[in-house]
Design a protein around this motif. Structure first.
Motif, mmCIF file in Angstrom:
data_model
loop_
_atom_site.group_PDB
_atom_site.id
_atom_site.type_symbol
_atom_site.label_atom_id
_atom_site.label_comp_id
_atom_site.label_asym_id
_atom_site.label_seq_id
_atom_site.Cartn_x
_atom_site.Cartn_y
_atom_site.Cartn_z
ATOM 1 N N GLU A 4 0.821 -1.205 0.000
ATOM 2 C CA GLU A 4 0.000 0.000 0.000
ATOM 3 C C GLU A 4 0.861 1.263 0.000
ATOM 4 N N ILE A 5 0.355 2.260 -0.723
ATOM 5 C CA ILE A 5 1.021 3.560 -0.782
ATOM 6 C C ILE A 5 0.050 4.612 -0.263
ATOM 7 N N ALA A 98 3.448 1.937 3.028
ATOM 8 C CA ALA A 98 3.000 1.611 4.384
ATOM 9 C C ALA A 98 4.029 0.686 5.021
ATOM 10 N N LEU A 99 4.323 0.892 6.280
ATOM 11 C CA LEU A 99 5.346 0.109 6.974
ATOM 12 C C LEU A 99 4.799 -1.182 7.590
ATOM 13 N N SER A 100 3.558 -1.170 8.023
ATOM 14 C CA SER A 100 3.051 -2.377 8.663
ATOM 15 C C SER A 100 1.591 -2.588 8.329
#
Length: 100
Positions: A4-5, A98-100
């Motif tokens: 995801e961005i 997205a990191l997590s």
């Protein structure tokens, strides 16, 4: 890491153009989800500076690239409603994974 961005875009409508710009933001939300096999998440907030912020989530890089084309066409259609930022840009924006 997810694909995801998230994108944050700030717009500064000209004085007296806020109502027309808000209608244009609603059009943008519809355009971004029209005939897509995925869903864009779009939220808009108004700052006390008179600026509007779009917070968007795209499911992956391909969707982001697809959305950029439509987003730029929409931006061209509202150019006359916007003040320019100091760098002569119509927006102040940033994006990231997205990191997590």
């Amino acid at each position: 890491m997810r694909e995801e961005i998230w994108t944050v875009i700030k717009y500064k409508p000209k004085l007296g153009c806020e109502g027309e710009f808000e209608k244009a933001l609603k059009r943008l939300a519809n355009i971004m989800n029209e005939n897509k096999p995925y869903e864009f998440l779009n939220d808009f907030i108004k700052l006390d500076t008179g600026e509007y912020v779009q917070i968007a989530r795209m499911p992956n890089v391909d969707a982001t690239l697809d959305g950029q084309i439509q987003g730029l066409e929409w931006l061209d259609s509202v150019d006359h409603l916007l003040e320019r930022y100091d760098d002569d840009s119509r927006t102040d924006a940033f994006s990231g994974l997205a990191l997590s």
